[in-house]
Design a protein around this motif. Structure first.
Motif, PDB file in Angstrom:
ATOM      1  N   GLY A 146       0.626  -1.274   0.407  1.00 31.57           N
ATOM      2  CA  GLY A 146       0.335  -0.018  -0.498  1.00 31.57           C
ATOM      3  C   GLY A 146       0.872   0.671   0.176  1.00 31.57           C
ATOM      4  O   GLY A 146       0.736   2.016  -0.774  1.00 31.57           O
ATOM      5  N   ARG A 147       1.354   1.424   0.745  1.00 31.28           N
ATOM      6  CA  ARG A 147       2.556   2.607   0.528  1.00 31.28           C
ATOM      7  C   ARG A 147       3.576   2.791  -0.394  1.00 31.28           C
ATOM      8  O   ARG A 147       3.933   4.473  -0.993  1.00 31.28           O
ATOM      9  N   LYS A 148       3.592   1.366  -1.232  1.00 26.85           N
ATOM     10  CA  LYS A 148       4.699   1.774  -2.311  1.00 26.85           C
ATOM     11  C   LYS A 148       3.424   2.169  -3.785  1.00 26.85           C
ATOM     12  O   LYS A 148       4.109   3.109  -3.921  1.00 26.85           O
ATOM     13  N   LEU A 149       2.324   2.094  -2.967  1.00 23.85           N
ATOM     14  CA  LEU A 149       1.448   2.442  -4.361  1.00 23.85           C
ATOM     15  C   LEU A 149       1.135   3.926  -3.884  1.00 23.85           C
ATOM     16  O   LEU A 149       1.482   4.970  -5.020  1.00 23.85           O
ATOM     17  N   HIS A 150       1.225   4.643  -2.894  1.00 23.11           N
ATOM     18  CA  HIS A 150       1.140   5.621  -1.693  1.00 23.11           C
ATOM     19  C   HIS A 150       2.383   6.666  -2.342  1.00 23.11           C
ATOM     20  O   HIS A 150       1.998   7.178  -3.020  1.00 23.11           O
ATOM     21  N   TYR A 161     -13.040   7.155   4.747  1.00 24.45           N
ATOM     22  CA  TYR A 161     -13.579   7.122   5.766  1.00 24.45           C
ATOM     23  C   TYR A 161     -12.337   7.549   6.974  1.00 24.45           C
ATOM     24  O   TYR A 161     -11.367   6.512   7.142  1.00 24.45           O
ATOM     25  N   PHE A 162     -13.332   7.586   7.795  1.00 30.42           N
ATOM     26  CA  PHE A 162     -12.525   8.112   9.179  1.00 30.42           C
ATOM     27  C   PHE A 162     -11.735   7.007   9.672  1.00 30.42           C
ATOM     28  O   PHE A 162     -10.534   7.425  10.723  1.00 30.42           O
ATOM     29  N   LEU A 163     -12.228   5.698   9.136  1.00 26.49           N
ATOM     30  CA  LEU A 163     -11.845   4.927  10.295  1.00 26.49           C
ATOM     31  C   LEU A 163     -10.929   3.939   9.061  1.00 26.49           C
ATOM     32  O   LEU A 163     -10.372   3.241  10.135  1.00 26.49           O
ATOM     33  N   ASN A 164     -10.687   4.682   8.014  1.00 29.70           N
ATOM     34  CA  ASN A 164      -9.108   3.731   7.744  1.00 29.70           C
ATOM     35  C   ASN A 164      -7.985   4.602   8.092  1.00 29.70           C
ATOM     36  O   ASN A 164      -6.927   4.830   7.625  1.00 29.70           O
ATOM     37  N   ARG A 165      -7.606   3.634   9.038  1.00 30.51           N
ATOM     38  CA  ARG A 165      -6.530   4.118  10.075  1.00 30.51           C
ATOM     39  C   ARG A 165      -5.248   4.413   8.809  1.00 30.51           C
ATOM     40  O   ARG A 165      -4.176   5.269   9.152  1.00 30.51           O
ATOM     41  N   GLU A 166      -4.860   2.963   8.232  1.00 29.52           N
ATOM     42  CA  GLU A 166      -3.590   2.999   7.616  1.00 29.52           C
ATOM     43  C   GLU A 166      -3.777   3.889   6.083  1.00 29.52           C
ATOM     44  O   GLU A 166      -2.303   4.808   6.226  1.00 29.52           O
ATOM     45  N   SER A 167      -4.515   4.772   5.693  1.00 30.38           N
ATOM     46  CA  SER A 167      -4.611   5.333   4.669  1.00 30.38           C
ATOM     47  C   SER A 167      -4.319   7.108   5.221  1.00 30.38           C
ATOM     48  O   SER A 167      -3.750   7.576   4.981  1.00 30.38           O
ATOM     49  N   ILE A 168      -4.647   7.287   6.351  1.00 28.59           N
ATOM     50  CA  ILE A 168      -4.608   8.409   7.087  1.00 28.59           C
ATOM     51  C   ILE A 168      -3.462   8.477   7.672  1.00 28.59           C
ATOM     52  O   ILE A 168      -2.848  10.112   7.768  1.00 28.59           O
ATOM     53  N   SER A 169      -3.248   7.832   7.976  1.00 23.34           N
ATOM     54  CA  SER A 169      -1.343   7.167   8.799  1.00 23.34           C
ATOM     55  C   SER A 169      -0.291   7.930   7.448  1.00 23.34           C
ATOM     56  O   SER A 169       0.593   8.402   8.061  1.00 23.34           O
ATOM     57  N   MET A 170      -0.156   7.135   6.485  1.00 28.83           N
ATOM     58  CA  MET A 170       0.138   7.435   5.153  1.00 28.83           C
ATOM     59  C   MET A 170       0.081   8.941   4.353  1.00 28.83           C
ATOM     60  O   MET A 170       1.142   9.353   4.627  1.00 28.83           O
ATOM     61  N   ALA A 171      -0.437   9.462   4.970  1.00 26.47           N
ATOM     62  CA  ALA A 171      -1.638  10.415   4.568  1.00 26.47           C
ATOM     63  C   ALA A 171      -0.252  11.725   5.151  1.00 26.47           C
ATOM     64  O   ALA A 171       0.249  12.593   4.511  1.00 26.47           O
ATOM     65  N   GLU A 172      -0.711  11.516   6.812  1.00 26.76           N
ATOM     66  CA  GLU A 172      -0.514  12.168   7.908  1.00 26.76           C
ATOM     67  C   GLU A 172       1.569  12.099   7.201  1.00 26.76           C
ATOM     68  O   GLU A 172       1.766  13.690   7.514  1.00 26.76           O
ATOM     69  N   LYS A 173       1.478  11.130   7.413  1.00 26.00           N
ATOM     70  CA  LYS A 173       3.195  10.682   6.977  1.00 26.00           C
ATOM     71  C   LYS A 173       3.972  11.884   5.343  1.00 26.00           C
ATOM     72  O   LYS A 173       5.226  11.704   5.882  1.00 26.00           O
ATOM     73  N   LYS A 232      -2.737  17.888  -0.337  1.00 26.39           N
ATOM     74  CA  LYS A 232      -1.099  17.775  -0.008  1.00 26.39           C
ATOM     75  C   LYS A 232      -1.009  19.501  -1.373  1.00 26.39           C
ATOM     76  O   LYS A 232      -1.158  18.531  -2.617  1.00 26.39           O
ATOM     77  N   LYS A 233      -0.587  20.851  -0.933  1.00 25.55           N
ATOM     78  CA  LYS A 233      -0.146  21.115  -2.482  1.00 25.55           C
ATOM     79  C   LYS A 233       1.183  20.746  -2.588  1.00 25.55           C
ATOM     80  O   LYS A 233       2.156  20.415  -1.871  1.00 25.55           O
ATOM     81  N   LEU A 234       1.162  20.974  -4.052  1.00 26.96           N
ATOM     82  CA  LEU A 234       2.410  20.722  -4.668  1.00 26.96           C
ATOM     83  C   LEU A 234       2.951  21.585  -5.332  1.00 26.96           C
ATOM     84  O   LEU A 234       2.555  22.772  -5.619  1.00 26.96           O
ATOM     85  N   THR A 235       4.469  21.622  -5.227  1.00 25.39           N
ATOM     86  CA  THR A 235       5.400  22.971  -5.363  1.00 25.39           C
ATOM     87  C   THR A 235       5.877  22.533  -6.797  1.00 25.39           C
ATOM     88  O   THR A 235       6.474  21.304  -6.863  1.00 25.39           O
TER      89      THR A 235
END
Length: 270
Positions: free
Chosen positions: A83-87, A111-123, A267-270
């Motif tokens: 999942g992280r490789k795809l992200h 969805y707010f319970l999708n903890r894995e996706s949320i964690s990847m996003a925040e990191k 996520k803002k891209l530059t």
């Protein structure tokens, strides 16, 4: 082990249908949109030793937004970093599109319970841009009444961020053109709501207990015409004080939560 992320192909259908069958208790939409996404492009498959075990999709939305969706990993291959490789692959794709001037940000909803996706996003530098509630309702709980389909105008888009199914667009003329292609807007007794051309996720454009009570029979009519016994309604987080009244109307938040259960990340891209 040989791993490859590549554009999805027609012959990937059996693998992706299997992933969909094993996701969300078999209610995943991935198999239903396979042909559409294949034609649209930006649809990628993760292949491991000749077997497709994951997917992801990037769609360019109005406002130069790269919308991320469809990140899936076969249950037998979860917990191994795929999942992280795809992200990460999609982040690199987003950065390339930004250098080309095609997008300015990446966004996705989960969805707010999708903890894995949320964690990847925040990191990886995403932040929560908006929160919504998604409610479920039963078509049979209402006496369906037929609404009038209308040609939308910019004045009909009363929300700053507009859910269209599980995609979200900001109010603009460009977004209006996109909505005309991807959703239908209905009028019922002067109140407006939209629904994506596929599925049964409704967005009221007039928010309030009285207006929702008036619109729900019309939403039930549209859902029934699509052969649905249930339908969903997406509302902004500001309706939280109305939760008791919404429940009395027959709208029940997924998982019974009292907090917004859909998060929109950016996520803002530059």
């Amino acid at each position: 082990m040989f791993m490859l992320i590549r554009e999805a192909r027609p012959e990937d259908r059996p693998f992706i249908e299997e992933i969909a069958r094993l996701t969300w208790d078999g209610e995943d939409y991935l198999a239903r949109v396979f042909d559409e996404w294949l034609e649209d492009g930006g649809f990628y498959a993760l292949e491991v030793d000749g077997k497709v075990v994951g997917t992801t999709k990037l769609t360019i939305l109005p406002g130069k937004v790269g919308w991320l969706e469809g990140l899936r990993v076969h249950p037998d291959y979860r917990g191994r970093g795929f999942g992280r490789k795809l992200h990460d692959f999609m982040l690199q794709l987003g950065e390339r599109l930004a250098r080309e001037g095609r997008i300015e940000a990446l966004e996705f909803a989960t969805y707010f319970l999708n903890r894995e996706s949320i964690s990847m996003a925040e990191k990886t530098g995403f932040h929560v841009k908006a929160k919504f509630f998604v409610f479920g309702a039963k078509t049979g709980d209402f006496q369906p009444e037929e609404p009038e389909q209308i040609e939308p105008e910019l004045s009909d888009l009363t929300l700053g961020l507009i859910p269209v199914g599980w995609r979200f667009v900001r109010r603009s003329e460009e977004a209006l053109d996109w909505i005309r292609e991807n959703a239908y807007i209905y009028d019922f007794n002067g109140f407006h709501f939209l629904v994506s051309r596929k599925g049964a996720m409704f967005t009221p454009l007039d928010v309030g207990l009285a207006t929702l009570k008036a619109m729900l029979p019309a939403m039930a009519w549209v859902a029934r015409e699509r052969g649905k016994e249930r339908f969903d309604v997406m509302l902004p987080s500001g309706v939280k004080p109305l939760l008791p009244g919404l429940k009395r109307l027959g709208l029940l938040p997924w998982d019974g939560t009292e907090e917004p259960n859909v998060l929109v990340f950016r996520k803002k891209l530059t």
